[in-house]
Design a protein around this motif. Structure first.
Motif, mmCIF file in Angstrom:
data_model
loop_
_atom_site.group_PDB
_atom_site.id
_atom_site.type_symbol
_atom_site.label_atom_id
_atom_site.label_comp_id
_atom_site.label_asym_id
_atom_site.label_seq_id
_atom_site.Cartn_x
_atom_site.Cartn_y
_atom_site.Cartn_z
ATOM 1 N N TYR A 253 52.995 48.580 35.397
ATOM 2 C CA TYR A 253 53.037 47.789 36.628
ATOM 3 C C TYR A 253 54.472 47.602 37.123
ATOM 4 N N LEU A 254 55.377 47.274 36.197
ATOM 5 C CA LEU A 254 56.767 47.050 36.591
ATOM 6 C C LEU A 254 57.538 48.341 36.810
ATOM 7 N N ASN A 255 56.905 49.477 36.461
ATOM 8 C CA ASN A 255 57.527 50.784 36.673
ATOM 9 C C ASN A 255 58.915 50.829 36.019
ATOM 10 N N LEU A 256 58.940 50.399 34.754
ATOM 11 C CA LEU A 256 60.215 50.276 34.050
ATOM 12 C C LEU A 256 60.863 51.625 33.761
ATOM 13 N N LEU A 320 55.287 38.924 42.388
ATOM 14 C CA LEU A 320 53.843 38.748 42.531
ATOM 15 C C LEU A 320 53.152 38.445 41.213
ATOM 16 N N ILE A 321 53.676 38.945 40.096
ATOM 17 C CA ILE A 321 52.983 38.806 38.814
ATOM 18 C C ILE A 321 53.441 37.559 38.060
ATOM 19 N N MET A 361 41.361 38.724 35.772
ATOM 20 C CA MET A 361 40.923 38.757 37.166
ATOM 21 C C MET A 361 42.110 38.612 38.114
ATOM 22 N N LEU A 362 43.040 37.718 37.768
ATOM 23 C CA LEU A 362 44.244 37.582 38.587
ATOM 24 C C LEU A 362 45.075 38.860 38.557
ATOM 25 N N ILE A 363 45.136 39.508 37.399
ATOM 26 C CA ILE A 363 45.829 40.795 37.321
ATOM 27 C C ILE A 363 45.158 41.810 38.241
ATOM 28 N N GLY A 364 43.802 41.798 38.243
ATOM 29 C CA GLY A 364 43.080 42.710 39.126
ATOM 30 C C GLY A 364 43.374 42.449 40.593
ATOM 31 N N PHE A 365 43.455 41.172 40.984
ATOM 32 C CA PHE A 365 43.782 40.851 42.370
ATOM 33 C C PHE A 365 45.188 41.325 42.729
ATOM 34 N N THR A 366 46.133 41.151 41.795
ATOM 35 C CA THR A 366 47.503 41.591 42.053
ATOM 36 C C THR A 366 47.568 43.108 42.217
ATOM 37 N N MET A 368 45.122 44.993 43.199
ATOM 38 C CA MET A 368 44.439 45.356 44.447
ATOM 39 C C MET A 368 45.361 45.238 45.656
ATOM 40 N N GLN A 369 46.306 44.293 45.616
ATOM 41 C CA GLN A 369 47.247 44.192 46.726
ATOM 42 C C GLN A 369 48.046 45.476 46.899
ATOM 43 N N HIS A 370 48.377 46.114 45.780
ATOM 44 C CA HIS A 370 49.092 47.390 45.867
ATOM 45 C C HIS A 370 48.156 48.531 46.247
ATOM 46 N N ALA A 371 46.886 48.405 45.911
ATOM 47 C CA ALA A 371 45.952 49.495 46.180
ATOM 48 C C ALA A 371 45.651 49.626 47.655
ATOM 49 N N PHE A 372 45.539 48.477 48.347
ATOM 50 C CA PHE A 372 45.106 48.520 49.736
ATOM 51 C C PHE A 372 46.221 48.199 50.721
ATOM 52 N N ALA A 373 47.462 47.985 50.195
ATOM 53 C CA ALA A 373 48.583 47.734 51.097
ATOM 54 C C ALA A 373 49.123 49.061 51.605
ATOM 55 N N GLY A 374 49.666 49.071 52.806
ATOM 56 C CA GLY A 374 50.252 50.298 53.341
ATOM 57 C C GLY A 374 50.250 50.304 54.852
#
Length: 1023
Positions: A253-256, A320-321, A361-366, A368-374
């Motif tokens: 997630y953090l793309n370290l 966000l996380i 569930m909160l991780i899933g919502f976070t 999803m913000q990246h999945a549908f943002a653009g």
């Protein structure tokens, strides 16, 4: 042959079965035994006939180390037949342990009763359940053969209540497992659709959570028939897998791996370690779980720390996380408290597992913000694109283009020409730019690009520094925006790069001028105070650093400035500044505070003698003549010196102390050095200045309220406080109320000060009474004559009591004896009105004036405060006999009137003991404590909270009642002959409530041996 373990410290007692109790915890009533053979002999608990029998029980599964047994007894004292379930859970998260935890197993192999039918083993996947029937009036001893896992919990359930409990938990477990399953399935589908690496990591974490809660809820054991022994492995492996998937998710997630290769190495090493834990679970599940649980704690805290660090560097994904990881840290801490046994409740484990699903569930919502943002790609006609290209070329800005797919950055050759670099030097990957970016801007540049890729929208408008070929840096401004492809991902980022070195240099110059003197270029007052704070912080951390503050004021500079003019004055100031700068070293700080005031922080010298020698050198240097035109000007200086003395001061207080020493030097003629002394603050100012300072004291927050304890002499516990004022004068320091009370009375300021103290004390009293249990404490507040004579006094008191909820009579108003007798009729009316408002009343300084005893009964006082003159001679040799006699008379009179006695001036233990013998209830003085802040008073009150046990509180109340009755006995009552019944009762009672342990042991030993033992105290719930 009977082989027992460590014998119990008490005889086995039967647990009485109550029909109205759905569940009983049998663990405290169990007696655990071991046997080296396959059988054990047990003495039963006597039944209704009083006969003790001895039974022998044979083991059904004897181990190599013998057998383990649990013995307990149940009594059915009712006239009905009772059916109950004996339940021993296989696994319970609460109290399972952190290191070498109990992962569950079969608890009871067999149960044998001393009479009646053998309990029947019921079919239950997650517990050993035995059905037991007890006949009316029977007492049954039960012998349970234990498995290898011990017996941490054992309950006796009413069958229907146990069924309802199982059904309710089954419904909750089903809902939680359903939500977790849908969430794992949804994240898996999201991974298939989007294909980003963070989605499979989130899906893996969701599946790991689903597997873990399904195992803990007993779902997988029901579906696949997993044995309790096999569950140990899966439970330990599940915890290790949960920790591993959490590491993978945070890394993805953090793309370290984008900027720091070492993050990938650390993550890979951690995953190998967790995989080894899974392998260890095959050999020793408890050891593997003991490593996995702390590992999960470390991962949560380290992950939260990395996220916070990245968020501070403006990484959007980390921002966000943060809430989710904070909840994860709270969950891990709560789970640690649960498994360690600090939180014990049947609802804790289901709640924790439900909270884990909520976190996923909160991780899933976070995610999803990246999945549908653009945003869509930049579109436009060819003519519009050509117009924009011509506009960029005409502006002269540098084109900056980052191809994300190939990770190559292209810039116009003008940038390389400005920096003096070879052509193509800047044509590199994004990570290669970090080598030429200033180290202070690298993290911000990196976080900006990462955030742009994650959000797939927005703009870049950022300033950073690029290194030129000669090593110096130039400021550039980057303005760019992302270009999003048809798949919703950023394919390139394009914009312009412009040189902003001149504008940034101008901004830095403005910032420099804001904290530096325009004439001399030295730091100004604001920067000097900041340097003082920094030097004080260094001194607290390093004993070798001892900062000295000097304040330098030029003598008669105003006359020189007026006679020669402003240009000459500026020239003199520049000359003085240059002379001072030649004397100081690099670690010292020289500043101009304004006009002819200079200040110095001296760090290069630590020895007081060398410091004073340096100050004298500085003074003699300034005495050298200054040539201005055809004239020579002689300048002297008054220097105030503040040496490091270890006291904590604010920067402003430090400067004021040095300024005070400088004024003392100037007062005696100037051209001298004065070292600050604390007694300089005690120099009195003129009356008008003091009055003006007192008027501004409330607004500046210089008036504070302290609390002096009033102690119950019999119990030595704090019963209340007296609220007193303190004035923290800016130059004179802390002043007691007696030092400024006369000025406040004459100027009329006592009304506002008194109302402030009354309101502050009432608010603090309300806070204490709400937080402390037991008998409420009280606070006494002194009332002045001006307050008493005001017509608004009753309204002010009513408003204070309306704003602050306190117990009736605990906010006590103190009136001096002389004030009460100035106008007795008016005082009696006002006091009655105050009494109606539920305010307590205390007559202060009783006996110090000319008391009118005839009016004492008319005044509704509830307590009398005896003047300190009556307590000075108590407890000493050679006292005059009149004073104790008068004090005893006052105590007797107050007790007859139903008033409490408070003695002032208690300074020694002897005085306190003598007052207790005289029957004085409360004491106040130096022996019991000086006036203190509210926080210090709260710490003194905290140990005096009553116990939570109702039985123990009842015992203390009874002892307090006996002590108060004993202390309140008047001489007349003590002299009355006792009746025969009273005499017998006194002989039967102990002579003192505080008997020593040896006396208690002697009294116990003298009881007859045939006397039955005293019954144990009932549990708190029964009490």
């Amino acid at each position: 042959m009977l082989a027992l373990g460590v014998p119990g410290a008490r005889a086995l007692e039967a647990v009485a079965i109550r029909l109205d109790a759905p569940v009983v915890d049998l663990a405290p009533a169990i007696e655990r035994r071991t046997s080296d053979t396959d059988r054990i002999q047990v003495s039963t608990v006597p039944g209704a006939d009083g006969i003790v029998r001895r039974i022998e029980v044979r083991s059904v599964a004897t181990g190599p180390n013998g057998s383990k047994w649990a013995v307990f007894a149940l009594a059915n004292n009712t006239d009905e037949q009772v059916d109950r379930l004996i339940v021993a859970p296989h696994y319970r998260m609460v109290g399972s342990g952190v290191f070498w935890p109990d992962l569950g197993n079969r608890r009871i192999l067999n149960v044998t009763t001393s009479q009646g039918f053998r309990p029947e083993l019921q079919n239950a996947p997650d517990a050993d359940v035995f059905f037991l029937t007890l006949d009316p009036g029977t007492t049954v001893t039960l012998v349970a053969e234990l498995g290898d896992g011990g017996l941490p919990q054992l309950y006796l359930w009413e069958p229907e209540a146990y069924k309802d409990k199982v059904n309710s938990f089954t419904l909750y477990n089903g809902i939680v497992i359903g939500i977790a399953g849908l969430l794992a399935l949804f994240l898996t589908i999201l991974f298939v659709v989007k294909g980003s690496v963070m989605f499979p990591a989130a899906a893996a974490l969701a599946w790991a959570v689903l597997g873990y809660i399904g195992l803990d809820f007993g779902f997988w054991s029901k579906v696949f028939g997993i044995s309790p022994l096999a569950q140990q492995f899966w439970r330990a492996a599940g915890e290790a897998i949960l920790a591993a998937t959490l590491v993978v998710f945070l890394f993805a997630y953090l793309n370290l791996n984008r900027w720091h290769v070492r993050y990938a190495h650390v993550t890979a090493g951690w995953l190998v370690f967790l995989a080894a834990i899974v392998g260890l679970a095959l050999l020793d599940p408890s050891a593997a779980a003991g490593i996995a649980r702390p590992s999960l704690l470390v991962i949560s805290f380290m992950g939260f720390g990395v996220v916070v660090w990245l968020a501070l560097h403006r990484y959007d994904r980390a921002v966000l996380i943060i809430p989710t990881l904070f909840l994860l840290v709270v969950w891990v801490i709560t789970a640690g408290m649960a498994v360690s046994g600090r939180i014990g409740n049947d609802l804790v484990a289901p709640a924790l597992l439900g909270g884990l699903v909520l976190i996923v569930m909160l991780i899933g919502f976070t995610v999803m913000q990246h999945a549908f943002a653009g945003i869509g790609s930049v579109a436009g006609s060819a003519q519009e694109l050509e117009r924009r290209a011509l506009a960029v070329a005409g502006s002269g800005d540098i084109v900056w283009d980052w191809d994300v797919d190939t990770d190559r950055i292209h810039v116009s050759p003008e940038a390389e020409h400005m920096l003096g670099l070879k052509q193509g030097t800047l044509e590199t990957e994004a990570a290669g730019w970090l080598d030429i970016i200033h180290p202070g801007d690298r993290d911000r540049f990196r976080a900006t690009l990462d955030g742009l890729l994650d959000q797939r929208r927005g703009r870049i408008d950022q300033d950073f520094r690029l290194r030129a070929h000669d090593g110096h840096y130039l400021w550039f401004n980057l303005r760019a925006r992302p270009v999003v492809g048809t798949d919703g991902e950023v394919v390139r980022c394009i914009g312009t790069l412009s040189d902003v070195t001149d504008s940034r240099t101008a901004e830095e110059r403005m910032l420099h001028d804001a904290v530096h003197d325009n004439l001399t270029g030295l730091p100004n007052r604001e920067l000097f105070l900041d340097r003082v704070a920094a030097a004080s912080g260094l001194a607290r951390s390093d004993d070798q650093i001892r900062p000295t503050v000097m304040l330098i004021d030029l003598d008669r500079f105003k006359q020189v400035n007026a006679s020669l003019g402003m240009p000459a004055g500026d020239s003199i100031l520049l000359t003085v500044a240059r002379r001072l700068m030649r004397l100081v070293k690099q670690q010292d700080t020289l500043a101009r505070l304004g006009s002819d005031h200079f200040a110095l922080i001296l760090l290069s010298e630590r020895d007081p003698e060398r410091i004073t020698a340096f100050a004298d050198t500085l003074r003699r240097t300034l005495r050298a003549p200054i040539t201005f035109g055809d004239r020579e000007i002689f300048i002297t200086a008054s220097i105030g010196l503040l040496l490091a003395d270890g006291q904590k001061r604010t920067p402003l207080e430090t400067l004021k102390d040095a300024e005070l020493a400088m004024y003392f030097a100037k007062r005696v003629g100037g051209d001298r050095i004065e070292v600050f002394r604390p007694n300089m603050r005690t120099q009195k100012l003129d009356r008008l200045t003091m009055e003006q300072d007192l008027r501004d004291a409330l607004q500046r927050g210089e008036i504070s309220v302290l609390y002096q304890p009033i102690v119950d002499i019999a119990t030595r516990r704090i019963a209340g406080f007296e609220a007193v004022m303190r004035w923290q004068h800016p130059t004179l320091g802390s002043m007691a109320a007696i030092d400024f009370r006369g000025l406040a009375e004459e100027s009329g300021l006592i009304v506002d000060l008194g109302l402030f103290v009354l309101d502050t004390a009432a608010r603090q009293l309300g806070v204490w009474q709400r937080t402390l249990r037991g008998e409420p404490i009280f606070i006494s507040v002194n009332i002045s004559s001006r307050q008493m004579l005001r017509h608004d006094m009753l309204q002010d008191l009513k408003a204070v009591l309306a704003r602050n909820v306190v117990a009736p009579g605990t906010l006590k108003l103190e009136l001096s004896e002389s004030l009460a007798m100035e106008n007795p009729e008016y005082t009696a009316q006002i006091l009655l009105r105050m009494r109606e408002l539920d305010a307590g009343l205390t007559l202060e300084d009783f006996g110090s004036g000319y008391s009118a005893l005839a009016y004492l009964q008319r005044f509704p006082f509830d307590s009398i405060k005896v003047d300190r003159t009556f307590t000075k001679a108590l407890g000493r040799s050679g006292n005059k006999a009149q004073r104790p006699v008068i004090l005893r008379t006052i105590v007797n009179m107050a007790q007859d009137l139903g008033m409490d006695i408070i003695a002032e001036g208690v300074e020694t233990e002897q005085v306190a003991v003598a007052l207790g013998k005289l029957g004085c209830r409360y004491g106040q003085g130096r022996f019991f404590g000086e006036a203190m802040t509210a926080d210090e008073a709260r710490k003194r009150l905290q140990p005096e909270q009553p116990p939570t046990s109702l039985l123990e509180r009842g015992r203390q109340l009874s002892r307090g009642a006996r002590a108060s009755v004993g202390s309140a006995t008047t001489p007349l009552a003590a002299a009355r002959p006792a009746s025969a019944a009273e005499a017998a009762q006194r002989i039967a009672q102990p002579t003192s409530a505080a008997a020593s342990p040896q006396q208690a042991a002697t009294a116990t030993a003298t009881q007859p041996a045939s006397a039955p033992p005293r019954p144990a105290a009932a549990p708190t719930s029964q009490a």
